[in-house]
Design an enzyme around this catalytic site. Structure first.
Site, PDB file in Angstrom:
ATOM      1  N   ASN A   1       0.904  -1.305   0.140  1.00  0.00           N
ATOM      2  CA  ASN A   1      -0.127   0.187  -0.334  1.00  0.00           C
ATOM      3  C   ASN A   1       1.030   1.090  -0.179  1.00  0.00           C
ATOM      4  O   ASN A   1       1.562   1.514   1.445  1.00  0.00           O
ATOM      5  CB  ASN A   1      -1.131  -0.269   1.212  1.00  0.00           C
TER       6      ASN A   1
ATOM      7  N   LYS B   1       0.131   4.292  -0.320  1.00  0.00           N
ATOM      8  CA  LYS B   1      -0.867   5.796   0.505  1.00  0.00           C
ATOM      9  C   LYS B   1      -0.771   6.792  -0.420  1.00  0.00           C
ATOM     10  O   LYS B   1      -0.128   6.801  -1.714  1.00  0.00           O
ATOM     11  CB  LYS B   1       0.043   5.395   2.091  1.00  0.00           C
TER      12      LYS B   1
ATOM     13  N   HIS C   1      -9.353   0.625   5.127  1.00  0.00           N
ATOM     14  CA  HIS C   1      -7.958   1.899   6.194  1.00  0.00           C
ATOM     15  C   HIS C   1      -8.099   2.127   6.908  1.00  0.00           C
ATOM     16  O   HIS C   1      -9.115   3.136   7.069  1.00  0.00           O
ATOM     17  CB  HIS C   1      -7.190   1.829   4.826  1.00  0.00           C
TER      18      HIS C   1
ATOM     19  N   GLU D   1      -6.391   4.639   7.993  1.00  0.00           N
ATOM     20  CA  GLU D   1      -6.627   6.017   7.485  1.00  0.00           C
ATOM     21  C   GLU D   1      -7.575   6.399   6.727  1.00  0.00           C
ATOM     22  O   GLU D   1      -8.459   7.823   7.174  1.00  0.00           O
ATOM     23  CB  GLU D   1      -5.260   6.256   7.101  1.00  0.00           C
TER      24      GLU D   1
ATOM     25  N   GLU E   1      -4.721  -4.833  11.077  1.00  0.00           N
ATOM     26  CA  GLU E   1      -3.726  -3.490  10.963  1.00  0.00           C
ATOM     27  C   GLU E   1      -4.198  -3.400  12.041  1.00  0.00           C
ATOM     28  O   GLU E   1      -4.230  -2.452  12.027  1.00  0.00           O
ATOM     29  CB  GLU E   1      -3.936  -2.690   9.790  1.00  0.00           C
TER      30      GLU E   1
ATOM     31  N   GLY F   1       2.656   2.477  10.542  1.00  0.00           N
ATOM     32  CA  GLY F   1       4.090   3.756  10.808  1.00  0.00           C
ATOM     33  C   GLY F   1       4.552   4.037  12.094  1.00  0.00           C
ATOM     34  O   GLY F   1       5.102   4.996  12.059  1.00  0.00           O
TER      35      GLY F   1
ATOM     36  N   SER G   1       4.260  -1.877  10.289  1.00  0.00           N
ATOM     37  CA  SER G   1       5.377  -1.567  10.693  1.00  0.00           C
ATOM     38  C   SER G   1       6.234  -3.652  10.426  1.00  0.00           C
ATOM     39  O   SER G   1       7.038  -3.776  10.984  1.00  0.00           O
ATOM     40  CB  SER G   1       5.800  -1.510  11.534  1.00  0.00           C
TER      41      SER G   1
END
Ligand SMILES: O=C[C@H](O)COP(=O)(O)O
Length: 250
Positions: free
Chosen positions: A10, A12, A95, A97, A167, A173, A213
């Protein structure tokens, strides 16, 4: 039946230019990749088509999002039908985000997932808990709630069109990867939920990826867990080590 190992990248909102995307793909095109792994990369929306045109044929392309409507007055959106028309086989939905920064509810994610599958796309369906939720023992309940919203609209859906990505938000991240035991436990809980809510056959066949990560350094141990069927990789998918993650079971 053994589940195929699956690694998604991904990107992003990276990289910041088409030229940089092209050089990333050129590196991937030269890499020695395990043919047993299904590989999907998700560039930013603007680059999905140019990337699809230059990437090696054994790597598939995903969009990072789509809407549930086919067309109409929905400024800024991309429809599942347009992705299919452009030859894009996958889309990432839900996701964290999107859920957090763009306020997508589990119901909206479920509606979009249903629409994407009905249009002919495969969906990488993301779920996961925050640190606060993990620390208060709600991990399984949060994952179930996020999945249930889709299960509620999934009547007669073909579950082979779905890949689940677990996730944990606290691992995305941050450099704080879940331990292989934490990933395995949650993946097992997700399968147990699906076994009851959908069917034992779906629970056993659906691929469940871990994301958060993942690096070349930690992927091998995670990949050995019986219920971890691959990864959804963010930051490391922009680096040459992405090939090592794809080859985690080699
Ligand atoms: O979709 C990918 C995840 O958000 C993981 O991102 P990360 O590998 O940079 O932690």
């Amino acid at each position: 039946m053994a589940r195929q190992f699956f690694v998604g990248g991904n990107f992003k909102l990276n990289p910041a230019s088409l030229q940089a995307s092209t050089s990333l793909i050129e590196t991937l095109n030269k890499a020695d990749l395990d043919p047993a792994t299904e590989v999907v990369i998700a560039p930013p929306a603007l680059y999905v088509i140019p990337v699809q045109q230059i990437v090696r044929k054994d790597v598939k392309v995903a969009a990072q999002n789509c809407y549930f409507k086919e067309s109409g007055a929905f400024t800024g959106e991309i429809s599942p039908k347009q992705l299919v028309d452009a030859g894009i086989p996958y889309v990432i939905l839900g996701h964290s985000e999107r859920r957090t920064l763009f306020h997508e509810t589990s119901e909206l994610v479920a509606t979009k997932t249903r629409a994407a599958i009905d249009a002919g796309l495969k969906v990488i369906f993301c779920i996961g808990e925050t640190l606060e939720q993990r620390e208060s023992g709600q991990t399984a309940a949060v994952c179930e709630e996020q999945l249930k919203a889709f299960v509620d609209v999934a009547k007669e859906v073909d579950w082979s069109k779905i890949v689940i990505a677990y996730e944990p938000v606290w691992a995305i991240g941050t450099g704080k990867v879940a331990t292989s035991a934490q990933a395995q436990e949650t993946h097992k809980d997700i399968r147990a939920y699906l076994s009851t809510a959908v069917s034992p056959a779906v629970a056993n066949s659906v691929q469940i990826l871990y994301g958060g990560s993942v690096t070349a350094g930690n992927c091998k141990e995670l990949a050995q867990q019986p219920d971890v069927d691959g990864f959804l990789v963010g930051g490391a998918s922009l680096k040459p080590e992405f090939a090592d993650i794809i080859n985690a079971r080699k």
